[in-house]
Design a protein around this motif. Sequence first.
Motif, PDB file in Angstrom:
ATOM      1  N   ALA A 136       0.841  -1.207   0.000  1.00 50.51           N
ATOM      2  CA  ALA A 136       0.000   0.000   0.000  1.00 50.51           C
ATOM      3  C   ALA A 136       0.874   1.255   0.000  1.00 50.51           C
ATOM      4  O   ALA A 136       0.552   2.232  -0.689  1.00 50.51           O
ATOM      5  N   ILE A 137       1.986   1.220   0.707  1.00 52.21           N
ATOM      6  CA  ILE A 137       2.906   2.363   0.723  1.00 52.21           C
ATOM      7  C   ILE A 137       3.561   2.534  -0.637  1.00 52.21           C
ATOM      8  O   ILE A 137       3.764   3.671  -1.093  1.00 52.21           O
ATOM      9  N   GLU A 138       3.885   1.431  -1.303  1.00 48.49           N
ATOM     10  CA  GLU A 138       4.457   1.534  -2.656  1.00 48.49           C
ATOM     11  C   GLU A 138       3.483   2.249  -3.587  1.00 48.49           C
ATOM     12  O   GLU A 138       3.895   3.042  -4.426  1.00 48.49           O
ATOM     13  N   GLN A 139       2.185   1.981  -3.418  1.00 50.58           N
ATOM     14  CA  GLN A 139       1.184   2.608  -4.279  1.00 50.58           C
ATOM     15  C   GLN A 139       0.915   4.056  -3.884  1.00 50.58           C
ATOM     16  O   GLN A 139       0.604   4.878  -4.737  1.00 50.58           O
ATOM     17  N   ASP A 140       0.997   4.354  -2.582  1.00 47.18           N
ATOM     18  CA  ASP A 140       0.776   5.722  -2.126  1.00 47.18           C
ATOM     19  C   ASP A 140       1.722   6.027  -0.968  1.00 47.18           C
ATOM     20  O   ASP A 140       1.352   5.905   0.205  1.00 47.18           O
ATOM     21  N   PRO A 141       2.943   6.425  -1.283  1.00 47.60           N
ATOM     22  CA  PRO A 141       3.920   6.696  -0.223  1.00 47.60           C
ATOM     23  C   PRO A 141       3.588   7.921   0.625  1.00 47.60           C
ATOM     24  O   PRO A 141       4.233   8.161   1.639  1.00 47.60           O
ATOM     25  N   THR A 142       2.571   8.679   0.256  1.00 45.38           N
ATOM     26  CA  THR A 142       2.199   9.869   1.014  1.00 45.38           C
ATOM     27  C   THR A 142       1.071   9.615   2.005  1.00 45.38           C
ATOM     28  O   THR A 142       0.533  10.566   2.580  1.00 45.38           O
ATOM     29  N   SER A 143       0.716   8.363   2.227  1.00 41.80           N
ATOM     30  CA  SER A 143      -0.365   8.048   3.160  1.00 41.80           C
ATOM     31  C   SER A 143       0.183   7.903   4.576  1.00 41.80           C
ATOM     32  O   SER A 143       0.754   6.877   4.944  1.00 41.80           O
ATOM     33  N   ALA A 144      -0.015   8.940   5.368  1.00 40.23           N
ATOM     34  CA  ALA A 144       0.428   8.901   6.769  1.00 40.23           C
ATOM     35  C   ALA A 144      -0.283   7.783   7.516  1.00 40.23           C
ATOM     36  O   ALA A 144       0.312   7.116   8.369  1.00 40.23           O
ATOM     37  N   MET A 145      -1.539   7.560   7.192  1.00 43.53           N
ATOM     38  CA  MET A 145      -2.314   6.524   7.857  1.00 43.53           C
ATOM     39  C   MET A 145      -1.686   5.142   7.658  1.00 43.53           C
ATOM     40  O   MET A 145      -1.577   4.360   8.601  1.00 43.53           O
ATOM     41  N   VAL A 146      -1.227   4.860   6.447  1.00 41.52           N
ATOM     42  CA  VAL A 146      -0.642   3.549   6.171  1.00 41.52           C
ATOM     43  C   VAL A 146       0.735   3.425   6.828  1.00 41.52           C
ATOM     44  O   VAL A 146       1.074   2.379   7.381  1.00 41.52           O
ATOM     45  N   HIS A 147       1.526   4.492   6.801  1.00 38.11           N
ATOM     46  CA  HIS A 147       2.818   4.457   7.490  1.00 38.11           C
ATOM     47  C   HIS A 147       2.605   4.206   8.988  1.00 38.11           C
ATOM     48  O   HIS A 147       3.329   3.420   9.602  1.00 38.11           O
ATOM     49  N   ASN A 148       1.602   4.863   9.566  1.00 38.76           N
ATOM     50  CA  ASN A 148       1.308   4.669  10.983  1.00 38.76           C
ATOM     51  C   ASN A 148       0.851   3.238  11.251  1.00 38.76           C
ATOM     52  O   ASN A 148       1.272   2.614  12.227  1.00 38.76           O
ATOM     53  N   ALA A 149      -0.004   2.714  10.381  1.00 36.51           N
ATOM     54  CA  ALA A 149      -0.482   1.330  10.542  1.00 36.51           C
ATOM     55  C   ALA A 149       0.681   0.343  10.441  1.00 36.51           C
ATOM     56  O   ALA A 149       0.749  -0.630  11.206  1.00 36.51           O
ATOM     57  N   LEU A 150       1.592   0.592   9.509  1.00 39.01           N
ATOM     58  CA  LEU A 150       2.758  -0.277   9.392  1.00 39.01           C
ATOM     59  C   LEU A 150       3.613  -0.166  10.652  1.00 39.01           C
ATOM     60  O   LEU A 150       4.105  -1.169  11.169  1.00 39.01           O
ATOM     61  N   GLY A 151       3.775   1.035  11.160  1.00 35.31           N
ATOM     62  CA  GLY A 151       4.496   1.216  12.419  1.00 35.31           C
ATOM     63  C   GLY A 151       3.852   0.424  13.548  1.00 35.31           C
ATOM     64  O   GLY A 151       4.543  -0.223  14.338  1.00 35.31           O
ATOM     65  N   ASN A 152       2.532   0.438  13.608  1.00 41.03           N
ATOM     66  CA  ASN A 152       1.823  -0.332  14.637  1.00 41.03           C
ATOM     67  C   ASN A 152       2.087  -1.826  14.491  1.00 41.03           C
ATOM     68  O   ASN A 152       2.352  -2.516  15.478  1.00 41.03           O
TER      69      ASN A 152
END
Length: 108
Positions: free
Chosen positions: A17-33
């Motif tokens: 999902a980050i590869e498709q939209d690297p500007t998604s803070a929500m996905v970066h946060n979810a990955l961090g979780n």
Amino acid sequence: MIKTGRIRDAIPELRRAIEQDPTSAMVHNALGNALTLMDQTKEALAEYKRAVAIEPDNPATHENIARILWSVKDYDAAWATVRSCRLVGGKLDPNFIAVLKRDSGRMQ
């Protein structure tokens, strides 16, 4: 997927999902979780920092960073992040603040 307990399966999907939209803070946060739950703190911290770089006013991400920094005993950085969280209107968990005070030997 994280909520279903399939954390290992969620991580590659979140990376895609980050590869498709690297500007998604929500996905970066979810990955961090997810990475935090897998005890991959260094990688989790990097994802949380990416999320804050994209969305600096998200108090939840600041708190996530403070918790990671506390867990690795970087108390000065944890307190600095607590201050950043409060600056963006975050209300941190009082139990976390109490533990940070206890472990750091500081009031702030």
